[in-house]
Scaffold this motif. Structure first.
Motif, PDB file in Angstrom:
ATOM      1  N   SER A   1     107.532  38.832  12.575  1.00  0.00           N
ATOM      2  CA  SER A   1     107.473  37.721  13.526  1.00  0.00           C
ATOM      3  C   SER A   1     106.235  36.876  13.262  1.00  0.00           C
ATOM      4  O   SER A   1     105.153  37.417  13.026  1.00  0.00           O
ATOM      5  CB  SER A   1     107.419  38.246  14.970  1.00  0.00           C
ATOM      6  OG  SER A   1     108.563  39.019  15.275  1.00  0.00           O
TER       7      SER A   1
ATOM      8  N   THR B   1     110.931  44.023  10.568  1.00  0.00           N
ATOM      9  CA  THR B   1     111.096  42.840  11.405  1.00  0.00           C
ATOM     10  C   THR B   1     109.759  42.128  11.445  1.00  0.00           C
ATOM     11  O   THR B   1     108.764  42.695  11.916  1.00  0.00           O
ATOM     12  CB  THR B   1     111.537  43.221  12.830  1.00  0.00           C
ATOM     13  OG1 THR B   1     112.798  43.891  12.765  1.00  0.00           O
ATOM     14  CG2 THR B   1     111.670  41.980  13.702  1.00  0.00           C
TER      15      THR B   1
ATOM     16  N   ALA C   1     117.047  34.497   6.159  1.00  0.00           N
ATOM     17  CA  ALA C   1     117.170  33.599   7.315  1.00  0.00           C
ATOM     18  C   ALA C   1     116.119  33.946   8.364  1.00  0.00           C
ATOM     19  O   ALA C   1     115.835  35.120   8.627  1.00  0.00           O
ATOM     20  CB  ALA C   1     118.562  33.701   7.908  1.00  0.00           C
TER      21      ALA C   1
ATOM     22  N   THR D   1     111.224  34.878  13.793  1.00  0.00           N
ATOM     23  CA  THR D   1     111.427  36.280  13.447  1.00  0.00           C
ATOM     24  C   THR D   1     112.499  36.414  12.369  1.00  0.00           C
ATOM     25  O   THR D   1     113.495  35.689  12.386  1.00  0.00           O
ATOM     26  CB  THR D   1     111.837  37.087  14.686  1.00  0.00           C
ATOM     27  OG1 THR D   1     110.793  37.001  15.664  1.00  0.00           O
ATOM     28  CG2 THR D   1     112.091  38.544  14.349  1.00  0.00           C
ATOM     29  N   PHE D   2     112.292  37.326  11.438  1.00  0.00           N
ATOM     30  CA  PHE D   2     113.305  37.603  10.423  1.00  0.00           C
ATOM     31  C   PHE D   2     113.253  39.075  10.040  1.00  0.00           C
ATOM     32  O   PHE D   2     112.279  39.775  10.326  1.00  0.00           O
ATOM     33  CB  PHE D   2     113.122  36.711   9.187  1.00  0.00           C
ATOM     34  CG  PHE D   2     111.811  36.884   8.470  1.00  0.00           C
ATOM     35  CD1 PHE D   2     111.657  37.809   7.440  1.00  0.00           C
ATOM     36  CD2 PHE D   2     110.708  36.104   8.821  1.00  0.00           C
ATOM     37  CE1 PHE D   2     110.452  37.967   6.778  1.00  0.00           C
ATOM     38  CE2 PHE D   2     109.490  36.262   8.156  1.00  0.00           C
ATOM     39  CZ  PHE D   2     109.357  37.190   7.137  1.00  0.00           C
TER      40      PHE D   2
ATOM     41  N   GLY E   1     114.843  33.150  12.420  1.00  0.00           N
ATOM     42  CA  GLY E   1     115.300  32.647  13.705  1.00  0.00           C
ATOM     43  C   GLY E   1     114.384  31.583  14.277  1.00  0.00           C
ATOM     44  O   GLY E   1     113.283  31.348  13.790  1.00  0.00           O
ATOM     45  N   ARG E   2     114.856  30.948  15.322  1.00  0.00           N
ATOM     46  CA  ARG E   2     114.056  29.892  15.954  1.00  0.00           C
ATOM     47  C   ARG E   2     112.766  30.422  16.543  1.00  0.00           C
ATOM     48  O   ARG E   2     111.806  29.679  16.749  1.00  0.00           O
ATOM     49  CB  ARG E   2     114.878  29.202  17.034  1.00  0.00           C
ATOM     50  CG  ARG E   2     116.052  28.387  16.492  1.00  0.00           C
ATOM     51  CD  ARG E   2     116.780  27.674  17.607  1.00  0.00           C
ATOM     52  NE  ARG E   2     117.867  26.848  17.086  1.00  0.00           N
ATOM     53  CZ  ARG E   2     118.677  26.119  17.853  1.00  0.00           C
ATOM     54  NH1 ARG E   2     118.510  26.125  19.191  1.00  0.00           N
ATOM     55  NH2 ARG E   2     119.642  25.404  17.308  1.00  0.00           N
ATOM     56  N   ASP E   3     112.750  31.716  16.846  1.00  0.00           N
ATOM     57  CA  ASP E   3     111.536  32.328  17.406  1.00  0.00           C
ATOM     58  C   ASP E   3     110.561  32.776  16.328  1.00  0.00           C
ATOM     59  O   ASP E   3     109.548  33.411  16.626  1.00  0.00           O
ATOM     60  CB  ASP E   3     111.907  33.509  18.296  1.00  0.00           C
ATOM     61  CG  ASP E   3     112.617  34.621  17.525  1.00  0.00           C
ATOM     62  OD1 ASP E   3     112.993  34.390  16.356  1.00  0.00           O
ATOM     63  OD2 ASP E   3     112.801  35.715  18.098  1.00  0.00           O
TER      64      ASP E   3
ATOM     65  N   SER F   1     114.407  27.108   7.988  1.00  0.00           N
ATOM     66  CA  SER F   1     115.245  28.177   8.528  1.00  0.00           C
ATOM     67  C   SER F   1     115.327  29.362   7.583  1.00  0.00           C
ATOM     68  O   SER F   1     116.122  30.271   7.801  1.00  0.00           O
ATOM     69  CB  SER F   1     116.657  27.646   8.797  1.00  0.00           C
ATOM     70  OG  SER F   1     117.243  27.184   7.589  1.00  0.00           O
ATOM     71  N   ARG F   2     114.514  29.360   6.534  1.00  0.00           N
ATOM     72  CA  ARG F   2     114.565  30.469   5.608  1.00  0.00           C
ATOM     73  C   ARG F   2     113.160  30.837   5.128  1.00  0.00           C
ATOM     74  O   ARG F   2     112.248  30.014   5.137  1.00  0.00           O
ATOM     75  CB  ARG F   2     115.461  30.161   4.413  1.00  0.00           C
ATOM     76  CG  ARG F   2     114.957  29.032   3.550  1.00  0.00           C
ATOM     77  CD  ARG F   2     115.876  28.824   2.357  1.00  0.00           C
ATOM     78  NE  ARG F   2     115.270  27.942   1.358  1.00  0.00           N
ATOM     79  CZ  ARG F   2     115.734  27.792   0.132  1.00  0.00           C
ATOM     80  NH1 ARG F   2     116.810  28.445  -0.252  1.00  0.00           N
ATOM     81  NH2 ARG F   2     115.127  26.992  -0.728  1.00  0.00           N
TER      82      ARG F   2
END
Length: 480
Positions: free
Chosen positions: A429, A427, A458, A464-465, A460-462, A438-439
């Protein structure tokens, strides 16, 4: 049979889906967390690169059978950001030889003018052991930094009257010659080399005058301590200023990082410390590796290092952690940037016809064979561009080694080296920066892949992927 450049190039640039990062797993992988914080910044990046000195430039230009089409492909592989590694620094040797036999580099003043104050007899062949046309081709592909570096002054300027076997520059502290003080003549000589390049359309950005000054090599070289180097730097700085050249001075390409550190006191001593005239402090990695910052406020480059011990190993990213393996060199690069705060990292030779690991790419007739060391360096060079800033990054797993860089265009390149025998579910961030896409684009090098573009991930808005980093691999995540 070695892969051709075309097939290797396809592996490195095809944007197809790859299951190496995301796919079915019969056993769950351990989890890890990686955090990038772009609000904490470190040194500016100048880039990665290599040299083609001692006539290795002629290898690239087809000396041993490389066809014009493959010369162009090789040049793209080395210097194009779009098509290859995008190396940003080329280190050209400033010759001191009066012939071009063997692999010697021609001098622009091959014979003594008679005395230090005599009118010099400069000569320019427009070729410079193949380095000038190579520099033209590299700059046409976007190369921003050309580093002109002399291994030695011409022999007639030295205490041993020989470009080889050590010897000192006549006139530096403690070194006197019957012929006189050659410091100004050597400074003029170096500046004239730069002028020849620039008069013919090639910009030189950095200039150095020593190479491994602790080592009396049987080839071109010159001895110096820090105080003696400082003597000459003051002369060179005034000469460059008088010539109105936009040119950064470097020093001193010590044979090891510790050796360069030992020279710093001499460069910093006195009421007119020579360090203030330097743009970059340069050191090599042979005797000691770059694992800590040098004692300087100037930028630093690891300006030469290579595996000089083994046969050429093109396809091994990891086997037994051998000195020429790709993972070993990925770590060397990463440690130099993260632990030693270097701004530049140069391998010894970019491409050559050789049976050893002294080059990143081997040329066999009309065949181009990149090593995994090359692809490891490309994972940094292609995505952490000149002007980028290294930023803070941390990993929760002890065998996941990380580095991160924020480019001037806002993209963030994070390199994750997995030195474990198992894959990790990661994960990641990104903090301190607003992501506009967005990717995330991942790129993988391991035993089976060469800078392979994987399926986008993908984010996330924060910021994090999630992704999976394979065992014994290097993955660069590019976010924007």
């Amino acid at each position: 049979m070695a892969l051709t450049l075309r097939s290797l190039f396809f592996l490195s640039t095809a944007f197809g889906h790859c299951s190496a990062l995301v796919g079915r797993k019969t056993n769950p992988s351990p989890a890890a967390k990686i955090t990038v914080d772009t609000s904490i910044t470190y040194q500016e990046v100048d880039g990665l690169g290599a040299s083609q000195a001692f006539q290795r430039a002629e290898d690239v230009l087809g000396k041993d059978g490389l066809s014009p089409a493959h010369q162009a492909e090789l040049l793209d592989l080395l210097y194009s950001v779009e098509k290859g590694a995008g190396f940003a620094i080329l280190r050209n040797g400033i010759g001191s030889s009066n012939s071009s036999t063997s692999n010697l580099m021609n001098s622009i003043e091959p014979f003594s003018p008679g005395s230090p104050n005599a009118r010099p007899n400069y000569t320019w062949d427009g070729y410079d052991s193949g380095q000038f046309p190579l520099a033209q081709q590299a700059q046409a592909r976007g190369l921003p930094t050309l580093y002109g570096n002399a291994w030695s002054a011409p022999g007639y300027m030295k205490t041993n009257d020989d470009e080889n076997n050590g010897g000192y520059l006549c006139g530096v502290m403690g070194e006197h010659c019957a012929s006189g003080n050659w410091m100004q003549a050597y400074a003029d000589y170096l500046v004239q080399w730069v002028k020849f390049y620039e008069e013919h359309g090639v910009k030189v950005s950095h200039l150095g005058f020593l190479n491994e000054p602790q080592f009396a090599a049987t080839y071109a070289g010159m001895l110096s301590n820090g105080t003696q180097a400082a003597d000459f730097i003051r002369v060179l700085a005034k000469t460059i200023k008088a010539a109105r050249l936009d040119l950064g001075i470097t020093c001193c390409d010590g044979i090891g990082w510790d050796d360069q550190e030992a020279m710093m006191a001499g460069l910093q001593a006195g009421p007119d410390p020579a360090e203030k005239y330097l743009e970059v402090v340069t050191g090599h990695g042979y005797d000691s590796a770059p694992t800590y910052p040098l004692s300087t406020t100037r930028k630093t480059w690891l300006s030469e290092w290579a595996d000089l011990t083994g046969d050429f190993t093109p396809g091994i990213f990891y086997d037994v952690d051998g000195p020429g393996e790709g993972l070993r060199w990925a770590r060397n690069v990463q440690i130099a940037f993260v632990n030693a705060n270097v701004s530049g990292f140069l391998y010894w030779i970019g491409a050559e016809n050789s049976t050893t690991n002294s080059g990143l790419i081997n040329l066999l007739g009309d065949e181009i064979v990149p090593s995994k060391r090359f692809w490891s360096m490309a994972q940094f060079s292609k995505f952490a561009r000149p002007g980028a800033r290294r930023v803070e990054v941390s990993s929760s797993a002890s065998l996941l080694y990380t580095s991160a860089f924020r480019n001037k265009d806002g993209t963030i390149a994070t390199q994750v080296i997995n030195n474990d025998t198992t894959a990790y579910d990661v994960t990641l961030s990104v903090k301190g920066a607003k992501l506009h896409s967005s990717r995330v684009l991942p790129y993988l090098t391991d035993n089976a892949n060469n800078l392979t573009a994987l399926a986008p991930v993908a984010v996330g808005r924060d910021g994090t992927f999630q992704a999976t980093v394979p065992a014994r691999s290097l993955v660069t995540f590019l976010t924007s």
